[in-house]
Design a protein around this motif. Structure first.
Motif, mmCIF file in Angstrom:
data_model
loop_
_atom_site.group_PDB
_atom_site.id
_atom_site.type_symbol
_atom_site.label_atom_id
_atom_site.label_comp_id
_atom_site.label_asym_id
_atom_site.label_seq_id
_atom_site.Cartn_x
_atom_site.Cartn_y
_atom_site.Cartn_z
ATOM 1 N N ILE A 27 -1.995 3.187 -6.598
ATOM 2 C CA ILE A 27 -0.897 2.237 -6.482
ATOM 3 C C ILE A 27 -0.906 1.366 -7.717
ATOM 4 O O ILE A 27 -1.951 0.828 -8.097
ATOM 5 C CB ILE A 27 -1.054 1.349 -5.233
ATOM 6 C CG1 ILE A 27 -1.319 2.222 -3.991
ATOM 7 C CG2 ILE A 27 0.185 0.501 -5.019
ATOM 8 C CD1 ILE A 27 -1.647 1.420 -2.761
ATOM 9 N N LEU B 24 3.787 1.017 -2.383
ATOM 10 C CA LEU B 24 3.717 2.427 -2.063
ATOM 11 C C LEU B 24 3.986 2.567 -0.581
ATOM 12 O O LEU B 24 3.303 1.969 0.249
ATOM 13 C CB LEU B 24 2.333 2.991 -2.412
ATOM 14 C CG LEU B 24 2.142 4.461 -2.025
ATOM 15 C CD1 LEU B 24 2.981 5.363 -2.923
ATOM 16 C CD2 LEU B 24 0.686 4.869 -2.079
ATOM 17 N N THR C 182 1.036 -6.494 -4.514
ATOM 18 C CA THR C 182 1.071 -5.043 -4.438
ATOM 19 C C THR C 182 0.949 -4.670 -2.974
ATOM 20 O O THR C 182 0.112 -5.210 -2.274
ATOM 21 C CB THR C 182 -0.114 -4.456 -5.222
ATOM 22 O OG1 THR C 182 -0.092 -4.997 -6.545
ATOM 23 C CG2 THR C 182 -0.045 -2.953 -5.244
ATOM 24 N N LEU D 147 0.694 -1.665 0.134
ATOM 25 C CA LEU D 147 0.723 -0.328 0.705
ATOM 26 C C LEU D 147 1.498 -0.507 1.992
ATOM 27 O O LEU D 147 1.036 -1.195 2.904
ATOM 28 C CB LEU D 147 -0.685 0.199 0.990
ATOM 29 C CG LEU D 147 -0.706 1.536 1.732
ATOM 30 C CD1 LEU D 147 -0.169 2.643 0.836
ATOM 31 C CD2 LEU D 147 -2.091 1.896 2.217
#
Ligand SMILES: Nc1ncnc2c1ncn2[C@@H]1O[C@H](COP(=O)(O)OP(=O)(O)OP(=O)(O)O)[C@@H](O)[C@H]1O
Ligand SMILES: Nc1ncnc2c1ncn2[C@@H]1O[C@H](COP(=O)(O)OP(=O)(O)OP(=O)(O)O)[C@@H](O)[C@H]1O
Ligand SMILES: [Mg+2]
Ligand SMILES: [Mg+2]
Lengths: 309, 323, 323, 490, 299
Positions: C35, C41, C205, C207
């Motif tokens: 990632i 992601l 960031t 997931l």
């Protein structure tokens, strides 16, 4: 299934050794001298000392315990009663059927009364019937067994003279003790059935059946009951165990010659072999009942059946 | 819509739950019609009263605490609320069948699926046990399950298969109306597609009418003819699917469409309806949507808008479109 | 978007097996992905395919069976306690179930304070309380809720509390484990917007785990599709939706019901259910449900290959078949 | 239903006792419940007549050859229940076995010389004692110590003899449901007068209330140990009769005479004065039994009735206590076992001793733990009973008061040279005026020294149905049932 | 939501967050919905007050004998009559509430503390520890509780403290099982993972997150457990393994009065009723608490 059963039976062995150990330890710590109890209070001390030696009571704890386990497992010999000198097995087999009968009868009464009442209460939740049943159930749980027993004797044996107050010879003799012993179980099973039923009739699958246009009676009997009984079976199993062990008070009140009374007397008389044997027997009975309950489970619930393979 | 075509006509249905904390106005003065052979999508947020409405039609609202306070439910021209329990039982399953949301819990875990299907058949058709079982096998195959599995228990099936069994039960007596309460919400996307496909096919084959309860506008687009949008116990918009999707009117419907991320288009930010669904024990005055409505006016605070036909067959309950 | 190309997290050969009664359950079976800093992601797949497990192993809430997770150049799976504590501040998780993810016995402020407290971020309570209020403001919780208990809040607010807790330590990386799947569309939209805003504001960031493809598409930069413990396809979100390469991805995308009446799509209906992850056989995991299966698929496990720049597929026939 | 019960000809007597027997081997136990059953099965060489005089039973005749030697001539043709004839060898076997294995009756048979048996012929045997003892002959009437067993039966049954008793008595053993009942049947070969009914059922009904209820409802014909509460109920019931007999048991409050403050005679006396035994007995036993005045019970030979009731004099008690240096009293512990009457007495004693400043804590111990504690000399004060199991006063005095028996049966650890001397003298004397004087003196001395505060003498209170005749309660607590008959049987 | 005070405060003092009183009142509020539970609570409170103020309430001492005044039927002088020693039964029952509550609460405390500890360890750590502890509990469970209590009571000897210990020990397995089960289910909840994800230690997780959440079932079970303990204690007293006289333990009173039941039934009636009402109240309360604390009914 057979594999499951045999595994359970094998698992019983360590449990029983554990039980024997606990009882042995408790008895070892119990003050009082079995030899003295055998000979009576007027017997001279030398006689008592001699007997102690003979009974092996002067050996160290683990020697005694080891000897017991060795004899019980290898020789299948639970010893003889200190007091009556009869083999423990025989003594227990004399009284066990009585207690078993008493407990079974109580259980039958509890089931026959408890389950229908529980079901009706659940179906008619919040009705007068429900309230009355629940209050009675709570009273049943709250009433000290021995008091109930006394009241029943007073009423049915003394006032009305309908039923005998002691002994355990005929069905008539069994009614009062079984009722006394079973009162709590009736109450507990009623409550359990009710709450389990309440839970089940709210389930989607009951709604599904209703949506089929099924008659309410059959919705309950065919669909709800099977599912509602699953937790009831557990409780009934536990109750049966409690009845087996808890018959003590009832047996005392009604002079029923059962295991409970034998045990209490044996404890008081420091008749160790009987106490040990008795607890082991009850533990075995308890475990067998538990096993049966589990098998019954598998019978009513295919999900559990699948796990046992 | 001419009266003769109407399969179901709900008038002023009000259903309350009387709980310890107060009265839940689950369904409030609801009006709804459904024509023969039509599929109605019934959309709304959690707690809007969709399930309660469905249970109301089936007269299976749990009582207590639920209670149908008032209203009429005409099914094939007769008021269901006037029927005796006995009569109602003959209708349930035979004429109206229901599929519940969660396939995991909709089947009795201790009875084989075959018996559960056969039970429906035995109840409404004059057949022997064996014949019923045979018919159950046929139904099982219809929904794509091998008939050898007829003696299996529900726990031996996966979620999608269970839902198929439930569908088989619902369809067993070829009812004229199926009420499906979020039949695919609990399923995975690929399984959901399978089940929806199956339902579409079966509906066509049997030519049944259907009420499809869902909160997924995608599912509605997939299989419905008509759409009813429900908000806080009431229907706020009711229209033909195309009309509603291409030309949504009610501010709530508009908000609903905007809230959904669109697969086809790029959106940096989703438009949202502000606020929360109202407390059903304490519904706002006037239009129940007014606290969240961007276009709310004085009137909305006080008066409850009536259903209003804006274009033929497209009804909206909003003052914006009145007069 | 920001700093494209700088890998924040890289996963190599990650495996997580669970021992169960029936056998070894391959929840996550040899997955590789990375990632980039500042990107999202998306991780999609049917239920039980190992999404949550991946997310948890990634931040060491579960111990991996084998493999590496490189976070800023260091393998976190080898971290000692002290390093772990530092890493905890950098990587957080938001859970799926807004009901069970908050301790019902603690107030909102206590829940948000937990990370601050156990990591001894503030020495005095005034600073801490200031931070709590700040966090609440960031996630859009009214200040009056500081002393509320979770059960007094609705799902959306609860999820906000979960997010505030995750943000408390200023992490760089957050695993979002289906944060919106339990919420109604309107609320879902609010939360999705919030997530996006936070990402933009703090350069986070993500997931992002979900099974709702429209949601994933809305929030993700790249998307990984998981099937039975393996990643079968990973690519840029646009490419993924326009030109899916793996047969499973294709089916998955086509299965999404879209709330439109003007777009017609061809459905690919998969046969069967997701197979069991316990002791899966060799070969392609999708073999049993694949329309294009060949013998080789049964024998040989397809590797995740980079077919084009940034486009990974695990299929023997990717790009070779004309579907 | 009562009439129906009497109308049919009864051939079975049902007796309710308090406890089930422990064993029917006379050498294995010495408890009343077991004796009650064994009494019907076994016979002894000698027995007692109504005046407590030793008379022949299995021995036709007996002679005292010298101080320590007795010769018994056995009745001929007496058959054991197993068909064996009674022989001198059985008698020898019986006593040898009693000496070797009978720990529980050692205090009864202990005087017999194990090497002193001499079989003259099949029907004549000589038995010697180790020391001269007048108490020997009366001790032979004891069920445990004196019952004659059959050698063959004992050897055949081995360890199981206790369940397979064989005697010469009027009843044969049939069956035993443990904890419930024992069934005996008439010994058709009995040499003497056979019982009028063919079956004897002895049921154990521990709950007193139930015993009475069963008696009232006709479930049993005779019920032992009617409690004080039920006395008037039985008396007033026209269908029932109440039979009473003061028995040989004495309940007492004992002191640990070797432990301060009870090592001081005055303290013991003070307590004795401070207790209103009469009211204690009255309120606990409500008319049943009697106020004990000395160590020898009224139905035991040489009972000294002149001792008179103990004085209740709180002032005197206070004075004595002050003299002993306990003006403000002291704290002490009173032990009792879990018998309701004893607990009740303890409760009242506790209350009454408050008046002279003694603060008593009651500890109820289980019988077994209680005995152990007593032996280990851990007691301060305690309530326990002593039963004289033979008609001879030696049995009543030697065990509990002789200093050699300290910690054995002498739980008070009382020791007094004068008392020791007199006890030793008494057991050697032939029945005579002189012997009477010795025993009167001992009783007086013990009253003075007050190792015991005498509480009550037990009473056998037996309820019988009106049609039951011929029952006489025995002061030993176990009653002969073979003379009983039903009214219509005559 | 009691936030009004807070809003007012937060204006003055910016960053002080006062912890709201726990959901105790919340539980009481929900309890109030059930009449039964309220009756139960009322009686239990009454009992506790009675126990505390027994000296004030009781007209006579529990061991004040007046032998001449024995067996008096209930009257204004002696509300519940007098017993065989002429003691006032009413006073004895008042004092008896102390004993019963003591026995109940202490016995339950013993089993809750030990059982809870064992259960928590077994549940949290699992594996071998769990296996070992639970097998031991199985052993204890396979001896019927009454019998176990009798054996323990016999080996400890009679007496109040020993009685509590006997009853307490014999109920340990139940609590161990209960706590273990709740720990197991709570351990699976996401907020535990959340706590771990922010770096909370095991100790903190157990004490701050797991145990408080097990409290509800434990409280319910303990309420019913008190009832059970009182009953068991009474049962043990009944067979003579109970409490030393003249302690006015209800079970012992009942047992002692049973010989007089045909003539003086009131001697057993009142202690019997006292036990029954107490147990009934505790059961009412337990049931009410079960509902009030049931998370399913939240909202
Ligand atoms: N048995 C009940 N007792 C009390 N209130 C109820 C009951 N069943 C439903 N309600 C309430 O009635 C309202 C409508 O519920 P209903 O189940 O009809 O909603 P729904 O639209 O089907 O929601 P969902 O999408 O969650 O299924 C809700 O506020 C709900 O809380
Ligand atoms: N602690 C565990 N022990 C054993 N098996 C587990 C455990 N946790 C997860 N699994 C199994 O691992 C597989 C993957 O689970 P996971 O929770 O990662 O799936 P998921 O993709 O997140 O599914 P969902 O969409 O339902 O959340 C499942 O089959 C699950 O049953
Ligand atoms: Mg619903
Ligand atoms: Mg998951």
């Amino acid at each position: 299934m057979l594999k499951y059963v045999s595994r359970r039976v094998l698992l019983l062995i360590p449990v029983l050794i554990g039980v024997a150990f606990i009882v042995f330890t408790l008895l070892y710590l119990t003050p009082g001298d079995p030899a003295r109890m055998v000979l009576g209070e007027q017997a001279p001390q030398e006689a008592v000392d001699e007997l102690r030696e003979e009974m092996g009571l002067n050996d160290p704890f683990f020697v005694q315990f080891g000897r017991y386990v060795y004899k019980a497992t290898i020789k299948h010999d639970l010893g003889r009663s200190y007091i009556t000198k009869r083999p423990v097995t025989q003594e227990l087999l004399n009284v066990f059927p009585t207690t078993l009968k008493l407990a079974s009868l109580s259980m039958v009464i509890a089931v026959i009364i408890g389950i229908p009442f529980g079901i009706i209460s659940a179906i008619k939740q919040y009705s007068v019937f429900d309230s009355v049943v629940m209050v009675f159930a709570l009273i049943g749980i709250s009433m000290p067994v021995f008091w109930l027993g006394l009241l029943l004797i007073l009423f049915f044996a003394v006032k009305l003279g309908w039923l005998p107050s002691s002994g355990f010879y005929s069905f008539k003799h069994m009614i009062l003790p079984a009722l006394t012993l079973g009162a709590q179980s009736i109450a507990i099973i009623t409550r359990m059935t009710r709450s389990s039923m309440l839970e089940v009739i709210r389930q989607d699958y009951i709604r599904t059946v209703r949506a089929k246009g099924q008659k309410e009676r059959l919705v309950i009997l065919r669909h709800a009951l099977g599912n509602a009984l699953i937790p009831v079976i557990t409780i009934a199993g536990i109750q049966f165990g409690i009845l087996l062990g808890g018959a003590v008070l009832t047996e005392v009140i009604f002079s029923v010659p059962g295991v409970g009374r034998l045990m209490v007397e044996a404890i008081k008389m420091r008749d160790y072999p009987i106490v040990q044997g008795g607890v082991l027997y009850i533990a075995i009975a308890f475990s067998v009942v538990n096993l049966l309950v589990d098998l019954l489970y598998a019978y009513v619930d295919p999900r559990i059946r699948a796990q046992y393979r | 819509m001419s009266n003769t075509d109407k399969l179901l006509d709900i008038k002023n249905l009000t259903i309350h739950y009387k709980t310890d904390n107060g009265i839940v106005h689950a369904v409030e003065n609801l009006n709804l019609q459904l024509g023969k052979g039509e599929t109605l999508g019934f959309v709304g947020e959690t707690g809007a009263g969709k399930t309660t409405t469905a249970l109301g039609i089936m007269q299976l609202v749990p009582n207590p605490p639920g209670e149908i306070v008032s209203g009429e439910i005409f099914f094939e021209g007769e008021d269901l609320l006037k029927k005796s329990q006995e009569e109602m039982r003959n209708i349930l399953g035979d004429k109206i069948a229901m599929i519940f949301q969660d396939p995991m819990t909709s089947l009795n875990p201790v009875i084989t699926v075959g018996k559960q299907i056969a039970e429906m058949i035995e109840l409404h058709q004059n057949v022997t046990k064996n014949e019923a079982m045979k018919k159950a096998e046929i139904m099982l195959e219809k929904v794509g399950i091998r008939k050898e599995r007829i003696n299996d228990y529900p726990h031996q099936f996966s979620g999608g298969m269970k839902q198929r069994v439930v569908i088989a039960i619902a369809l067993a007596c070829n009812p004229s109306l199926i009420i499906a309460d979020e039949p695919t919400t609990a399923l995975d996307v690929t399984i959901q597609a399978q089940v929806l496909e199956l339902m579409k096919a079966l509906k066509k084959e049997y030519d049944t009418s259907m009420i499809m309860i869902t909160h997924d506008l995608g599912v509605v687009a997939e299989i419905c003819d008509k759409v009813a949008i429900m908000y806080a116990g009431n229907i706020v918009e009711y229209a033909d699917k195309n009309s509603l999707y291409l030309n949504p009117k009610h501010p709530y419907t508009l908000g609903l469409f905007d809230s959904i991320p669109d697969l086809e288009e790029e959106q940096e930010e989703l438009k949202v309806i502000k606020g929360l669904t109202p407390d059903p024990m304490n519904l706002p005055s006037g239009c129940t949507f007014h606290p969240r409505c961007p276009n709310a006016s004085e009137k909305c605070f006080v008066h409850k808008p009536k259903m209003h036909e804006v274009t033929p067959g497209h009804f909206v309950a909003c003052f914006l479109y009145e007069g | 978007m920001v700093n494209v190309g700088e890998k924040l997290i890289e996963v190599k050969g990650l495996k997580k097996y669970f021992k169960t009664k029936e056998g070894m359950l391959h929840a996550v079976d040899d997955v590789d992905f990375f990632i980039n800093k500042g990107e999202t992601l998306g991780l999609v797949g049917e239920s039980g395919c190992g999404k949550s497990t991946t997310g948890r192993v990634l931040i060491r809430l579960l111990e991996a069976t084998s493999g590496e997770v490189i976070f800023k150049g260091e393998n976190i799976l080898k971290f000692n306690n002290k390093k772990m504590r530092n890493f905890r501040k950098n990587a957080q998780i938001v859970f799926q179930d807004p009901y069970s993810c908050l301790n019902p016995r603690l107030t909102i402020s206590e829940i948000i304070a937990e990370p601050l407290y156990v990591n001894k971020v503030y020495s005095n309570s005034v600073d801490m309380n200031k931070r709590i209020k700040e966090l609440m403001e960031i996630v859009g919780l009214a200040e009056r809720l500081v002393n509320a208990y979770p059960h007094e809040l609705d799902g959306g607010r609860r999820q906000r509390v979960g997010i505030a807790r995750a943000l408390a330590l200023n992490p760089e990386f957050i695993v979002q484990d289906e944060p919106v799947s339990a919420l109604d569309v309107c609320i879902q939209a609010q939360i999705l917007n919030l997530m996006k805003n936070l990402q933009r504001e703090f350069g986070l960031t993500y997931l992002f785990i979900a099974h709702n493809l429209s949601v994933v598409k809305h929030v993700s930069d790249r998307i990984a599709v998981m099937y039975l413990g393996k990643i079968v396809e990973l690519s840029d979100y646009k490419t993924m939706f326009v030109d899916p390469l793996h047969p499973y991805t294709q089916a998955l995308l086509s299965a999404i019901p879209i709330p439109r009446v003007d777009v017609k799509r061809k459905r690919i209906i998969l046969e069967g259910d997701v197979p069991s992850p316990i002791n899966p056989p060799n070969g392609c995991r999708f073999y049993g449900r694949c329309r294009y299966r060949k013998d080789i698929c049964k024998q040989q496990t397809p590797e995740l290959r980079e077919i084009e720049m940034g486009r990974y597929v695990a299929c023997h026939f990717a790009k070779k078949l004309s579907y | 239903s009562n009439e129906a019960a009497t109308a049919e000809v009864k051939d079975s007597l049902v007796v309710a006792t308090t406890y089930d027997a422990k064993s029917l081997d006379p050498h294995a136990t010495n408890d009343v419940a077991s004796s009650n059953v064994m009494q019907q099965i076994y016979e002894n060489l000698v027995t007692l007549d109504e005046n407590n005089q030793v008379i022949p039973q299995l021995a036709e005749k007996f002679e005292k050859l010298d101080d320590k030697t007795y010769k018994f001539y056995l009745r001929k043709g007496v058959k054991f229940h197993n068909g064996e004839e009674l022989k001198a060898s059985d008698v020898k076997f019986t006593f040898e076995r009693a000496l070797a294995k009978g720990g529980s009756i050692k205090h009864i048979v202990g005087d017999i010389d194990p090497n002193g048996f001499e079989i003259v012929d099949d029907y004549t045997i000589i038995i010697r004692t180790k020391v001269p003892s007048t108490a020997f002959l009366p001790s032979l009437i004891h069920v445990g110590g004196g019952s004659i067993l059959n050698e063959k039966a004992v050897k055949e049954a081995g360890d199981d003899y206790g369940m397979n008793p064989v005697g010469t008595g009027p009843f044969k053993f049939v069956s035993w449901a443990k904890g419930d009942k024992i069934v005996l049947k008439r010994n058709e070969d009995y040499y003497g007068e056979k019982p009028k009914f063919s079956e004897l059922v002895i049921r154990a009904i521990p709950e007193a209330t139930n015993r009475t209820i069963e008696l009232e409802s006709g479930g049993v014909d005779i019920a032992y140990s009617i409690t004080p509460n039920d006395v008037s109920r039985v008396e007033e019931n026209p269908d029932l009769k109440l039979l009473r007999k003061i028995d040989n048991s004495t309940t007492y409050l004992g002191f640990n005479c070797e432990k301060a403050p009870f090592d001081d005679e005055r303290v013991r006396q003070a307590i004795s004065y401070a207790l209103d035994t009469e009211s204690i007995v009255k309120s606990v036993f409500r008319g049943v039994g009697g106020v004990a005045i000395g160590p020898v019970a009224p139905n035991v030979n040489y009972y000294n009735a002149n001792l008179g009731k103990p004085d209740y004099d709180v002032e005197k008690a206070k004075k004595l206590l002050a003299e002993a240096g306990y003006k403000d009293g002291f704290k002490t512990v009173l032990w009792t076992n879990d018998k309701k009457e004893r607990i009740d007495m303890a409760t009242i004693i506790q209350n009454q001793l408050k008046q002279i400043g003694i603060e008593v804590e009651i500890q109820v111990l289980e019988w077994s733990a209680y005995l152990e504690g007593l032996k280990q000399k851990q007691q301060d004060m305690f309530i326990v009973g002593w039963t004289c199991q033979t008609p001879d006063p030696d049995m009543a005095l030697y065990g509990p008061f002789h200093s050699s028996m300290k910690g054995n049966n002498n739980f008070t650890f009382f020791g007094d040279e004068k008392v020791d001397e007199l006890i030793e003298k008494g057991r050697l004397l032939e029945d005579s005026k002189e012997r009477q004087e010795v025993y009167y003196e001992i009783q007086k001395l013990i009253r003075e020294k007050s190792p015991w505060v005498f509480l009550n003498n037990g009473e056998q209170v037996v309820g019988v149905r009106k049609n039951v005749k011929g029952f006489t309660p025995s002061p030993f607590g176990y009653h002969k049932l073979y003379n009983v008959y039903f009214e219509d049987q005559q | 939501m009691s936030t009004k005070t807070l809003e007012a405060k937060s204006q003055k003092q910016e960053n002080v967050i006062k912890k709201r009183k726990s959901n105790f009142w919340e539980v009481i509020r929900r309890l109030r919905k059930s009449h039964m539970a309220m009756i139960g609570l009322f009686i239990v409170c009454l009992l506790i007050l009675t126990a505390i103020f027994a000296d004030v309430i009781a007209p006579y001492g529990y061991d004040d004998q007046e032998l001449s005044n024995a067996f008096k039927s209930p009257s204004f002088k002696h509300l519940f009559g007098t017993d065989e020693f002429g003691r006032d039964i009413f006073s004895r029952i008042i004092y008896g509430s102390r004993i019963s509550l003591e026995v109940g609460f202490i016995a339950v405390s013993i089993s809750v503390v030990i059982g809870g500890f064992l259960g928590a360890i077994a549940g949290y750590y699992g594996g071998m520890v769990d296996n070992f502890i639970m097998r031991c509990m199985d052993v204890l469970l396979s001896i019927p509780q009454i019998l176990l209590a009798i054996s323990i009571a016999a080996s400890l000897g009679p007496g109040l403290i020993n009685l509590m210990i006997a009853v307490g020990i014999s109920s340990i397995p139940q609590y161990a099982r209960l706590v273990r089960a709740s720990v197991l289910s709570i351990r699976e909840q996401e907020f535990i993972e959340a706590a771990r994800s922010v770096g909370s230690s095991d100790i903190r997780i157990i004490f701050k997150h797991i145990l408080p959440n097990c409290l509800a079932p434990i409280i319910v079970q303990a309420t019913l457990g008190v009832a059970f303990a009182i009953l068991t204690a009474a049962g043990l007293s009944f067979i003579g393994l109970g409490i030393q006289p003249p302690t006015p333990e209800w079970g012992a009173m009942l047992s002692g009065g049973r010989g007089y039941i045909r003539d003086y039934a009131y001697m057993t009636l009142f202690p019997g009723l006292a036990i029954m009402i107490t147990i009934l109240a505790l059961n009412f309360l337990g049931d009410g608490l079960r509902d009030a604390l049931d998370p399913k009914l939240k909202n």
